[in-house]
Design an enzyme around this catalytic site. Sequence first.
Site, mmCIF file in Angstrom:
data_model
loop_
_atom_site.group_PDB
_atom_site.id
_atom_site.type_symbol
_atom_site.label_atom_id
_atom_site.label_comp_id
_atom_site.label_asym_id
_atom_site.label_seq_id
_atom_site.Cartn_x
_atom_site.Cartn_y
_atom_site.Cartn_z
ATOM 1 N N SER A 126 81.010 22.138 77.231
ATOM 2 C CA SER A 126 80.341 22.861 76.155
ATOM 3 C C SER A 126 78.878 22.443 76.104
ATOM 4 C CB SER A 126 81.056 22.617 74.821
ATOM 5 O OG SER A 126 80.515 23.442 73.803
ATOM 6 N N THR A 127 78.426 21.878 74.990
ATOM 7 C CA THR A 127 77.020 21.518 74.827
ATOM 8 C C THR A 127 76.558 20.592 75.950
ATOM 9 O OG1 THR A 127 77.405 21.594 72.448
ATOM 10 C CG2 THR A 127 75.321 20.655 73.196
ATOM 11 N N HIS A 181 81.632 26.893 77.298
ATOM 12 C CA HIS A 181 81.393 27.633 76.063
ATOM 13 C C HIS A 181 80.035 28.327 76.148
ATOM 14 C CE1 HIS A 181 84.220 24.652 73.776
ATOM 15 N NE2 HIS A 181 84.880 25.564 74.470
ATOM 16 N N MET A 202 80.630 19.390 72.182
ATOM 17 C CA MET A 202 80.940 19.083 70.794
ATOM 18 C C MET A 202 82.354 19.542 70.467
ATOM 19 S SD MET A 202 79.796 18.119 67.746
ATOM 20 C CE MET A 202 80.109 18.427 65.996
ATOM 21 N N ASP A 229 87.911 20.869 71.600
ATOM 22 C CA ASP A 229 88.530 21.852 72.488
ATOM 23 C C ASP A 229 88.832 21.204 73.835
ATOM 24 O OD1 ASP A 229 89.493 24.298 73.412
ATOM 25 O OD2 ASP A 229 87.519 24.944 74.129
#
Length: 370
Positions: free
Chosen positions: A178-179, A204, A297, A300
């Site tokens: 993600s991030t 993401h 973050m 998930d």
Amino acid sequence: MMSAIRVLIVDDSASVRQVLTEIVSAEPGMEVMGTASNPYFAAERLREEVPDVIICDIEMPRMDGITFVQKLMSQRPIPVVICSSLAEAGSAMALQALEAGAVEIIAKPKMGTPQFLMESRTRITDAVRAASQAKPRQRRAPASQGVQPKLTADAVLPPATGRPIDRTTDKVVVVGASTGGTEALRHLLEPLPVDCPGIAVVQHMPAGFTSAFAKRLDSLCRIEVREAVTGDRLMPGLALIAPGNHHLLLQRSGAQYHVEVREGPLVSRHRPSVDVLFRSAARSAGANALGIIMTGMGDDGAKGMLELRQTGARTVGQDEASCIVYGMPKEAMKAGAVQEEMPLGKLSAEIVRFSHDHSPRVQARASQSR
């Protein structure tokens, strides 16, 4: 009590500034420090007070958002969330912003169904919260260059149905990020040889960005990288990226793996979801899979990775020191889903090692040669 996340909003549209201000201000633990109609006014505000996060558009008068991010990261790194209407059409410019140092990309809120508006609010506040925990690194200011003015729209993939099935002898790798994942994935995939196992990736990212992201990786890597389409066979030397706003599942047909792109609700507050990919890999590949959870973050992927490990799969997490945000790997560790953590620079070698160790094909060839 923890202090609120202070946000500076930079956008030339007064109506967008107002909507973003309302969304951020209504979220517990967040406050709008101020707004600016262009990067020059934002720079003046930064001399007075430094925010925790900046929400910034790409196309603005006097200075575009990419140049602003580049200058910011070379002088005073502050987490930046790119909020652009270009997100829905796919944008090479937005990918340039990520490469310049922005940590998230989200679509601008617009009128739509209540569900769309609720999901937009969730994505915006989640992106701000994730960015507030990011650790942007100072970068050298790049040589001046023009920004690509046009965009390429990505095709919308149809939904599909299917049931995960049992193990196979082929090896596969499933990755969730993600991030900070856009750059981390580049570092992961670039060194891989063309005979590495097939790789399925959930990053993401909003709808419209993943095709350009995959093309960018494909231009940098020896392996082939492309956006996944339902029915794509997952072969050695190929990495398939989950399309934005769609879940990606690993399936098996006979002795071969393929992927399914599926519509569905948000899972762990995300679509695509790492949990969905990992769970499908647990049911279709089991011990023949390697799961890797990277910077990001939230949580998930933690539950899905635990299911993956329980089937005998190898599970690895990116370590805290090399993560932009040590969230998803941390939660997976807490859940007991990660067998081993390692720095980003060693994950590529782990994929190569996994592809050779305990491989049925390697063992068969060794037996024939005796």
